[in-house]
Design a protein around this motif. Structure first.
Motif, PDB file in Angstrom:
ATOM      1  N   LEU A   1       0.817  -1.206   0.000  1.00  0.00           N
ATOM      2  CA  LEU A   1       0.000   0.000   0.000  1.00  0.00           C
ATOM      3  C   LEU A   1       0.859   1.269   0.000  1.00  0.00           C
ATOM      4  CD1 LEU A   1      -2.877  -1.295   2.267  1.00  0.00           C
ATOM      5  CD2 LEU A   1      -2.864  -1.014  -0.208  1.00  0.00           C
ATOM      6  N   ASN A   2       2.005   1.207   0.665  1.00  0.00           N
ATOM      7  CA  ASN A   2       2.914   2.364   0.576  1.00  0.00           C
ATOM      8  C   ASN A   2       3.376   2.560  -0.861  1.00  0.00           C
ATOM      9  OD1 ASN A   2       2.979   3.337   3.205  1.00  0.00           O
ATOM     10  ND2 ASN A   2       4.452   1.761   3.845  1.00  0.00           N
ATOM     11  N   ARG A   3       3.548   1.440  -1.546  1.00  0.00           N
ATOM     12  CA  ARG A   3       4.003   1.491  -2.930  1.00  0.00           C
ATOM     13  C   ARG A   3       2.944   2.192  -3.801  1.00  0.00           C
ATOM     14  NH1 ARG A   3       4.047  -2.776  -6.764  1.00  0.00           N
ATOM     15  NH2 ARG A   3       5.740  -2.404  -8.258  1.00  0.00           N
ATOM     16  N   VAL A   4       1.697   1.840  -3.634  1.00  0.00           N
ATOM     17  CA  VAL A   4       0.636   2.496  -4.412  1.00  0.00           C
ATOM     18  C   VAL A   4       0.602   3.984  -4.105  1.00  0.00           C
ATOM     19  CG1 VAL A   4      -1.777   2.395  -5.085  1.00  0.00           C
ATOM     20  CG2 VAL A   4      -0.756   0.458  -3.922  1.00  0.00           C
ATOM     21  N   ALA A   5       0.744   4.303  -2.815  1.00  0.00           N
ATOM     22  CA  ALA A   5       0.575   5.696  -2.398  1.00  0.00           C
ATOM     23  C   ALA A   5       1.772   6.557  -2.756  1.00  0.00           C
ATOM     24  CB  ALA A   5       0.321   5.745  -0.899  1.00  0.00           C
TER      25      ALA A   5
ATOM     26  N   ALA B   1      -6.182   8.524  -4.896  1.00  0.00           N
ATOM     27  CA  ALA B   1      -6.995   8.172  -3.736  1.00  0.00           C
ATOM     28  C   ALA B   1      -6.195   8.207  -2.436  1.00  0.00           C
ATOM     29  CB  ALA B   1      -7.596   6.788  -3.938  1.00  0.00           C
ATOM     30  N   TYR B   2      -4.877   8.063  -2.570  1.00  0.00           N
ATOM     31  CA  TYR B   2      -4.040   7.897  -1.372  1.00  0.00           C
ATOM     32  C   TYR B   2      -3.284   9.165  -0.994  1.00  0.00           C
ATOM     33  CZ  TYR B   2      -5.111   3.296  -3.116  1.00  0.00           C
ATOM     34  OH  TYR B   2      -5.786   2.212  -3.600  1.00  0.00           O
ATOM     35  N   ALA B   3      -3.695  10.288  -1.593  1.00  0.00           N
ATOM     36  CA  ALA B   3      -2.994  11.544  -1.310  1.00  0.00           C
ATOM     37  C   ALA B   3      -2.940  11.864   0.194  1.00  0.00           C
ATOM     38  CB  ALA B   3      -3.632  12.680  -2.092  1.00  0.00           C
ATOM     39  N   PRO B   4      -4.003  11.594   0.973  1.00  0.00           N
ATOM     40  CA  PRO B   4      -3.920  11.933   2.395  1.00  0.00           C
ATOM     41  C   PRO B   4      -3.037  10.980   3.209  1.00  0.00           C
ATOM     42  CG  PRO B   4      -6.216  11.710   1.660  1.00  0.00           C
ATOM     43  CD  PRO B   4      -5.355  11.127   0.606  1.00  0.00           C
ATOM     44  N   VAL B   5      -2.551   9.909   2.595  1.00  0.00           N
ATOM     45  CA  VAL B   5      -1.823   8.883   3.359  1.00  0.00           C
ATOM     46  C   VAL B   5      -0.476   9.409   3.848  1.00  0.00           C
ATOM     47  CG1 VAL B   5      -0.600   6.671   3.145  1.00  0.00           C
ATOM     48  CG2 VAL B   5      -2.907   6.935   2.201  1.00  0.00           C
ATOM     49  N   LYS B   6      -0.244   9.269   5.168  1.00  0.00           N
ATOM     50  CA  LYS B   6       1.088   9.563   5.692  1.00  0.00           C
ATOM     51  C   LYS B   6       1.916   8.304   5.514  1.00  0.00           C
ATOM     52  CE  LYS B   6       1.809  12.046   9.604  1.00  0.00           C
ATOM     53  NZ  LYS B   6       1.648  12.151  11.073  1.00  0.00           N
TER      54      LYS B   6
END
Lengths: 499, 312
Positions: free
Chosen positions: A108-112, A122-127
């Motif tokens: 998931l870090n890879r996608v983000a 979709a993952y812009a808010p992901v820290k």
């Protein structure tokens, strides 16, 4: 004598094809290509359709579109909406190794964050995603995101094996991955077919029910129709409207209209005259008899669109609408702007030929002078992204039913792709897009998206034409297979009945 | 020995031709607007992602640098990798080429008997009923669009009668024969009339030569004169035309491959052009060029065997 007959039959079977022997393998022919098996590397339709079969995600959707536990058995969201904790179930990759929290965080870090991630919006808010222990993954956000949970289900959130990817490298992984989904790769012939076989280690017991699936790439619409009527494929992805009746009449297959988030529309370039002028856009919209266009192009199989956002999305507002068909009013507007006889160039790809003919006729009737410029997809994209066009016709869809990504993609001028490269930019819409993402009160979100639709439809960010369902042909013995609005086949639940 | 030297010379001459082909293809592809990366990553990618991928594939280098890198790899026997699939171009070609080659050979196999039979038949009695009928059929065969005919065949023989598969290539020789029958038949219908016309007029030309009269006056039977003199002498012009057609079939397999969903070179070529998959287009063009050169060479050698006056 008998043995001779048997030998002959056997020889005939060998000679006359595989269709008699491979009944538990479903054959799907699609015009969409599979070009990579790495779930982060592409957001093209053919790949999206394949990723869902290869990679399991933390959550999954049931038939009613409700989120259900997937690889995550349970989850918990903190008060402030900034921390998500997922508890993983015991599950294995196709090679038999455990799926760990480490793999999930890595995927998931890879996608983000990976620069090669084709669709990280979709993952812009992901820290960050972190593995707390063997079975627990924590997601921390920079700011709240209301639809975040539903993004744990979309095509690129598939879980890949960290060890596999790191050991063999990205290239090898992208063509023959270890998988976590219901199927694994039996063989892949690029530009021809992807052959899948059931993953014996898939976490959902009893699934998939099929032994395998062939995803065959057939670009020609006629060829696919012939194939399904001849019984050479079980599923025809994308039946042209004009062929529905023929396929239904063959007795071999039935075309099902399935809900989608697809919206067709006219895209004016807001940075270039004459469509930088709202009155001209209004005139262009009023010139169009959208009901007639929808009926003519889709033979009545689609719904006339009323908003810039698809009707299958949450918070869709039925009450907004673009200006009604009024050719005289359109003419008057053009006269008012001293724009009668304005030359416009409509850029299209071959698939929009029919729409273009109708647009040109109706625009010319009110006083535009329309030239149709035909380009292929490659040129279309480069001209579109360079803003080197006046107006074009296109379609798009959304992977989730939450409208966040749709608004970001189609009407937000500050979200990276300048409102699907139309250069439409309204400060209020931009603000609302960000605010609605962070808002956790459903009712308030609904109001915000209603306002986004109202403003962008009134200002004709795009001129919506119609909401189109998917038209897929299924052989009569195919059971339990659908294509969801998020472009996922429900292959793990599908079966081929004996006939 | 002489023949071997001839072959060697011809192959040597092929090198500048191939180089020329590669330069032209590369220039044409580079001059074609459109971005392979956008088509690669799908429509939702951010400009940053696209820039990163462009950089990774060296697509932001000047075009000359790209060409020389390509040429350098080519000399080392490396056709490069597909931008779209990230697999070696040689893998894609070895996957698609045999299919088209099979189809072309199959078409030739189906084409030859009717060409010879019909040409001989119509040359025997020029302007007779048979000749007229064959001419009419020929005009029809040429006039009917291949894709339309292919579509009709697929619907009739595939769907209505269920005799032949309408798609794919199958596994193993038997299935190949079955799967490619309709594609080969559709192509054949267009090729046969051209060759019949050529062979017929060559036959007529030869039949009016003095040596035929001489042979007949010496008491040789008509059949024997025809078989041993007229026919071999008439084949040469047809053979040359045939070589051109074979080269054309290789490249022109696009239509039947599309209608019958045959995963051959035509499909690979078109898809790669549309996707701006530069290195695949390059590789496929080179393979086509090389095949054409080899077919021409083979025809020259066969001509020399048939007619000793044609020196290799």
């Amino acid at each position: 004598m008998k043995s001779k007959g048997t030998t002959l039959t056997a020889a005939a079977l060998m000679l006359f094809g595989t269709s008699l022997s491979a009944q538990d393998v479903i054959r799907i022919a699609s015009p969409n290509k599979v070009t990579t098996l790495d779930p982060i590397a592409s957001a093209a339709a053919g790949n999206i359709e394949a990723f869902g079969q290869l990679y399991a995600r933390l959550l999954r959707k049931d038939r009613d579109g409700q989120l259900q536990p997937g690889l995550a058995e349970s989850w918990d969201v903190s008060e402030d909406g900034l921390t998500y904790t997922f508890e993983l179930r015991d599950a294995k990759f196709s090679d038999g190794s455990e799926i760990t929290a480490e793999d999930v965080a890595f995927s998931l870090n890879r996608v983000a964050k990976d620069e090669g991630s084709a669709y990280p919006a979709a993952y812009a808010p992901v820290k960050e995603f972190t593995a707390v222990d063997e079975d627990t993954v924590q997601l921390t956000l920079e700011y709240p995101s209301a639809p975040m949970l539903s993004y744990m289900e979309i095509f690129n959130a598939g879980i890949v094996s960290k060890d596999d990817l790191e050991e063999r490298g990205e290239e090898a992984f992208a063509s023959d991955p270890v998988t976590s989904g219901p199927f694994m790769v039996e063989s892949w012939k690029p530009n021809d077919r992807l052959t899948l076989s059931a993953n014996p280690n898939y976490w959902r017991e009893g699934y998939p029910r099929l032994d395998g699936a062939d995803l065959i790439e057939v670009s020609d619409d006629n060829a696919r129709s012939t194939m399904i009527m001849a019984g050479e494929i079980d599923v025809n992805r994308g039946v042209p409207w004009a062929q529905i009746e023929e396929i239904n009449g063959s007795g071999k297959a039935k075309v099902v209209l399935e809900p989608s988030t697809v919206v067709y529309g006219v895209m004016p370039n807001h940075d270039k005259p004459p469509f930088d002028n709202l009155n001209i856009r209004k005139a262009a919209a009023m010139a169009l008899n959208r009901e007639a266009i929808t009926k003519a192009v889709t033979l009545g199989n689609a719904t006339v669109a009323n908003s810039t956002l698809p009707n299958a999305l949450k918070f869709h507002d039925e009450s907004v609408s673009p200006p009604a068909y009024d050719p005289e009013g359109a003419r008057a507007l053009l006269e008012e702007e001293d724009a009668v006889g304005t030359e416009v160039t409509l850029m299209i790809t071959p698939s929009a030929e029919q729409i273009a003919t109708l647009l040109k006729a109706q625009w010319d009737a009110v006083g535009f002078k329309t030239t149709v410029e035909r380009v292929d997809a490659g040129l279309w994209w480069s001209k579109l992204t360079d803003g080197d066009y006046q107006v074009t016709s296109s379609w798009w869809y959304n992977e989730t039913e939450d409208p966040d990504l749709a608004a970001r993609w189609a009407v937000c001028g500050a979200c990276g792709n300048r409102s699907y490269y139309t250069n439409y930019n309204n400060e209020r819409v931009n603000e609302l897009t960000e605010a609605a993402l962070r808002e956790r009160d459903e009712q308030k979100r609904g109001e915000m998206y209603a306002e986004i639709q109202k403003i962008s439809t009134e200002e004709l960010a795009q001129i919506p034409l119609y909401y189109s369902p998917f038209a897929n042909g299924y052989a009569t013995n195919v059971k339990g297979l659908t294509l969801t609005p998020s472009l996922q086949w429900t292959l793990e639940e599908a079966e081929l009945a004996d006939e | 020995m002489k023949t071997l030297r001839f072959i060697a010379m011809r192959l040597l001459q092929a090198l500048p031709v191939l180089l020329g082909v590669s330069i032209i293809t590369f220039t044409l592809m580079a001059a074609t607007p459109g971005d392979p990366v956008r088509l690669l990553v799908g429509d939702r990618a951010t400009p940053e992602t696209i820039a990163a991928i462009r950089d990774r594939y060296g697509l932001d280098e000047p075009i000359l640098v790209q060409y020389f890198t390509y040429l350098k790899n080519l000399v080392q026997g490396d056709l490069g990798a597909s931008l779209r699939y990230r697999v070696p171009v040689s893998q894609l070609i070895s996957q698609h080429y045999p299919v088209t080659l099979f189809l072309v050979l199959y078409t030739i196999f189906l084409t030859l008997p009717p060409v010879i039979a019909l040409a001989v038949w119509s040359a025997r009695r020029p302007n007779g009923i048979a000749d007229q009928a064959i001419r009419l059929l020929g005009v029809l065969g040429l006039a009917v669009p291949v894709f339309w005919l292919a579509l009709l065949f697929a619907r009739f023989f595939g769907v209505t009668l269920g005799w032949f598969p309408v798609s794919g290539y199958g596994e193993g020789f038997g299935e190949h024969i079955l799967h490619l029958f309709l594609p080969a038949l559709s192509t054949m219908i267009w090729v046969v009339p051209i060759l019949v016309r050529t062979l017929r007029s060559a036959l007529l030309d030869e039949m009016n030569r003095d040596y035929v009269l001489t042979g007949l006056s010496k008491g040789l039977g008509e059949r024997q004169v025809f078989r041993t003199h007229v026919f071999p002498n008439s084949v040469l012009p047809t053979l040359n035309l045939f070589a051109v057609i074979v080269a054309y079939l290789l490249g022109g397999s696009v239509i039947v491959e599309t209608v019958y969903a045959v995963p051959g070179m035509g499909k690979l070529m078109v898809d790669s052009i549309l996707a701006r998959d530069y290195f695949v287009v390059q590789g496929a063009t080179l393979v086509f060029a090389l095949t054409t050169i080899l077919v021409m060479l083979a025809v020259d050698l066969v001509s020399a065997v048939i007619d000793p006056r044609v020196k290799p």
